[in-house]
Design a protein around this motif. Structure first.
Motif, PDB file in Angstrom:
ATOM      1  N   ASP A 126       0.814  -1.215   0.000  1.00 38.07           N
ATOM      2  CA  ASP A 126       0.000   0.000   0.000  1.00 38.07           C
ATOM      3  C   ASP A 126       0.849   1.268   0.000  1.00 38.07           C
ATOM      4  OD1 ASP A 126       0.788  -0.474   2.629  1.00 38.07           O
ATOM      5  OD2 ASP A 126      -1.221  -1.116   3.232  1.00 38.07           O
ATOM      6  N   VAL A 127       2.161   1.107  -0.083  1.00 40.49           N
ATOM      7  CA  VAL A 127       3.082   2.207  -0.383  1.00 40.49           C
ATOM      8  C   VAL A 127       3.613   1.955  -1.790  1.00 40.49           C
ATOM      9  CG1 VAL A 127       5.277   3.301   0.180  1.00 40.49           C
ATOM     10  CG2 VAL A 127       3.702   2.661   2.012  1.00 40.49           C
ATOM     11  N   LEU A 128       3.402   2.904  -2.681  1.00 42.27           N
ATOM     12  CA  LEU A 128       3.687   2.694  -4.094  1.00 42.27           C
ATOM     13  C   LEU A 128       4.169   3.986  -4.737  1.00 42.27           C
ATOM     14  CD1 LEU A 128       0.721   3.915  -5.389  1.00 42.27           C
ATOM     15  CD2 LEU A 128      -0.002   1.856  -4.193  1.00 42.27           C
ATOM     16  N   GLU A 137      -5.429  -0.592  -8.580  1.00 38.83           N
ATOM     17  CA  GLU A 137      -5.652  -1.350  -7.345  1.00 38.83           C
ATOM     18  C   GLU A 137      -6.010  -0.452  -6.164  1.00 38.83           C
ATOM     19  OE1 GLU A 137      -4.640  -3.779 -10.217  1.00 38.83           O
ATOM     20  OE2 GLU A 137      -3.250  -2.161  -9.687  1.00 38.83           O
ATOM     21  N   VAL A 138      -5.715   0.850  -6.235  1.00 39.06           N
ATOM     22  CA  VAL A 138      -6.059   1.756  -5.134  1.00 39.06           C
ATOM     23  C   VAL A 138      -7.097   2.787  -5.567  1.00 39.06           C
ATOM     24  CG1 VAL A 138      -3.832   1.428  -4.020  1.00 39.06           C
ATOM     25  CG2 VAL A 138      -4.112   3.323  -5.638  1.00 39.06           C
ATOM     26  N   ARG A 139      -7.771   2.520  -6.684  1.00 35.71           N
ATOM     27  CA  ARG A 139      -8.782   3.458  -7.180  1.00 35.71           C
ATOM     28  C   ARG A 139      -9.856   3.689  -6.110  1.00 35.71           C
ATOM     29  NH1 ARG A 139      -9.835  -1.536  -8.671  1.00 35.71           N
ATOM     30  NH2 ARG A 139     -11.997  -2.300  -8.927  1.00 35.71           N
ATOM     31  N   ASP A 140     -10.316   4.920  -6.044  1.00 36.01           N
ATOM     32  CA  ASP A 140     -11.385   5.342  -5.131  1.00 36.01           C
ATOM     33  C   ASP A 140     -11.019   5.234  -3.655  1.00 36.01           C
ATOM     34  OD1 ASP A 140     -13.075   5.914  -7.287  1.00 36.01           O
ATOM     35  OD2 ASP A 140     -13.801   3.844  -7.379  1.00 36.01           O
ATOM     36  N   GLN A 141      -9.758   4.959  -3.363  1.00 32.49           N
ATOM     37  CA  GLN A 141      -9.331   4.918  -1.967  1.00 32.49           C
ATOM     38  C   GLN A 141      -8.841   6.299  -1.531  1.00 32.49           C
ATOM     39  OE1 GLN A 141      -6.591   1.762  -0.983  1.00 32.49           O
ATOM     40  NE2 GLN A 141      -7.711   0.227  -2.194  1.00 32.49           N
ATOM     41  N   ALA A 142      -8.610   6.427  -0.231  1.00 33.25           N
ATOM     42  CA  ALA A 142      -8.004   7.636   0.309  1.00 33.25           C
ATOM     43  C   ALA A 142      -6.499   7.538   0.087  1.00 33.25           C
ATOM     44  CB  ALA A 142      -8.314   7.778   1.793  1.00 33.25           C
ATOM     45  N   LYS A 205      -2.432  -3.394   7.521  1.00 37.56           N
ATOM     46  CA  LYS A 205      -2.880  -2.487   6.473  1.00 37.56           C
ATOM     47  C   LYS A 205      -2.592  -1.047   6.872  1.00 37.56           C
ATOM     48  CE  LYS A 205      -6.663  -5.313   4.616  1.00 37.56           C
ATOM     49  NZ  LYS A 205      -8.129  -5.362   4.314  1.00 37.56           N
ATOM     50  N   LEU A 206      -2.272  -0.236   5.886  1.00 37.55           N
ATOM     51  CA  LEU A 206      -2.071   1.184   6.136  1.00 37.55           C
ATOM     52  C   LEU A 206      -3.415   1.825   6.478  1.00 37.55           C
ATOM     53  CD1 LEU A 206      -0.204   3.719   5.978  1.00 37.55           C
ATOM     54  CD2 LEU A 206      -0.922   3.925   3.594  1.00 37.55           C
ATOM     55  N   ALA A 221      -3.670   4.345   1.100  1.00 37.93           N
ATOM     56  CA  ALA A 221      -2.515   4.115   0.224  1.00 37.93           C
ATOM     57  C   ALA A 221      -1.655   5.372   0.242  1.00 37.93           C
ATOM     58  CB  ALA A 221      -2.955   3.789  -1.190  1.00 37.93           C
ATOM     59  N   LEU A 222      -0.371   5.180   0.048  1.00 38.03           N
ATOM     60  CA  LEU A 222       0.552   6.309   0.063  1.00 38.03           C
ATOM     61  C   LEU A 222       1.513   6.194  -1.120  1.00 38.03           C
ATOM     62  CD1 LEU A 222       1.511   8.844   1.643  1.00 38.03           C
ATOM     63  CD2 LEU A 222       3.194   7.355   2.764  1.00 38.03           C
ATOM     64  N   ALA A 223       1.500   7.199  -1.979  1.00 39.24           N
ATOM     65  CA  ALA A 223       2.435   7.267  -3.100  1.00 39.24           C
ATOM     66  C   ALA A 223       3.675   8.029  -2.654  1.00 39.24           C
ATOM     67  CB  ALA A 223       1.793   7.960  -4.291  1.00 39.24           C
ATOM     68  N   VAL A 224       4.831   7.513  -3.018  1.00 42.57           N
ATOM     69  CA  VAL A 224       6.085   8.145  -2.619  1.00 42.57           C
ATOM     70  C   VAL A 224       6.948   8.393  -3.850  1.00 42.57           C
ATOM     71  CG1 VAL A 224       6.052   7.016  -0.376  1.00 42.57           C
ATOM     72  CG2 VAL A 224       7.328   5.973  -2.252  1.00 42.57           C
TER      73      VAL A 224
END
Length: 314
Positions: A126-128, A137-142, A205-206, A221-224
């Motif tokens: 969930d870090v991507l 895969e993380v659509r519509d998530q926070a 889970k994050l 989810a967190l994009a880095v």
């Protein structure tokens, strides 16, 4: 010592694709792979036509089977040095050496992650970092975007395509420009000042991002942004050093410079995949490996023809 036509360093998509093209051209090929592909933490490969959703390990196992089916050889190991005399000699960490007429480097990149507790453990889950690799895969998530450079607004806008709930954490990045502030506001992207202290987890889970001072922003989810470095130290003795790659004037990382055929500034050394371009995805890495394989075969044909002409004339 057996001298191969080509030694391929790296057994990911680019290396196996190049090796396959060469083996099918009846070249003797040796692939040396250390078993640590860049996408090993990811569960699936995406945007690879007819193989969307395949596990990286499965994709590479299929590739190895195809390469060896045409006579290519694959050995495990880490190349630590390379030199050239009448041929290229590569040395492995255990002292084993191999020789080849040409060298194809497909060792990829190392992602250097921001120094935030808990982040590295979630990498590839969930870090991507890539909306094309993992965005669906993380659509519509926070979704949160952890900013460490001026590329952060661009990344936030990419993930905004996938969710209405995107928050940009400025963290250690410079203040957005007036134009960027306007873009973020227009797209409804929340912006949070202050450094991120750690990630919040629950049941593996994050669940959120904790800021210095204790405030927690719920996120799924967190994009880095990673600093991407070419895995190419072993090329130093050949006079080939990584160069900086930029995008829109901002540094993305280091790569090995190569042209469209994979040729580098050192004659006989070719490179393909992420080691030459930080933006490359799995399917484009495979395509680059094929192009490099064809380029190497053409180079060897030219050499073989020159030698044959010279022998016939003598």
């Amino acid at each position: 010592m057996k001298k191969y036509d080509v030694i391929v360093v790296g057994g990911g998509a680019a290396g196996l694709s190049g090796a396959l093209a060469l083996a099918r051209s009846r070249r003797s090929v040796l692939v040396i792979d250390d078993g640590t592909p860049r996408n090993a933490p990811a569960e699936h490969v995406h945007n690879y036509l007819t193989r969307d959703g395949v596990a990286p390990s499965e994709l590479y196992a299929l590739g190895r089977h195809e390469v060896t089916g045409y006579g290519g050889e694959i050995v495990p190991g880490t190349v630590t040095a390379a030199r050239r005399d009448d041929a290229f000699t590569v040395e492995l960490a255990d002292g084993t050496t191999y020789q080849g007429r040409r060298l194809l480097v497909t060792t990829g990149l190392t992602d250097v992650l921001p120094d935030v507790p808990g982040l590295a453990e979630r990498w590839g889950r969930d870090v991507l970092h890539c909306p094309y690799c993992h965005g669906w895969e993380v659509r519509d998530q926070a979704i949160g975007v952890l900013a460490t450079s001026g590329m952060a607004t661009h990344q936030a806008l990419l993930f905004r395509q996938l969710s209405d709930d995107v928050t940009l954490f400025l963290h250690t990045a410079p203040e957005p420009t007036d134009e960027q502030w306007e873009q973020l506001a227009a797209r409804g992207i929340a912006v949070v000042q202050g450094k991120v202290e750690q990630l919040e987890l629950e049941n593996d889970k994050l669940t959120g991002v904790r800021l210095e001072g204790g405030r927690v922003i719920p996120r799924q989810a967190l994009a880095v942004q990673t600093s991407m470095r070419a895995r190419a130290d072993f090329l130093a003795d050949l006079g080939l050093e990584p160069v900086v790659q930029e995008m829109n004037g901002l540094v993305m990382g280091t790569v090995v410079a190569a042209d469209a055929t994979g040729a580098t500034d050192v004659p006989g050394v070719f490179a393909a995949g992420n080691v030459t371009d930080a933006r490359t995805q799995v399917i484009t890495a495979a395509a680059a490996g094929l192009a490099a394989g064809a380029g190497i075969n053409a180079d060897l044909i030219a050499e073989d023809t020159r030698l044959a002409v010279a022998a016939r004339s003598s």
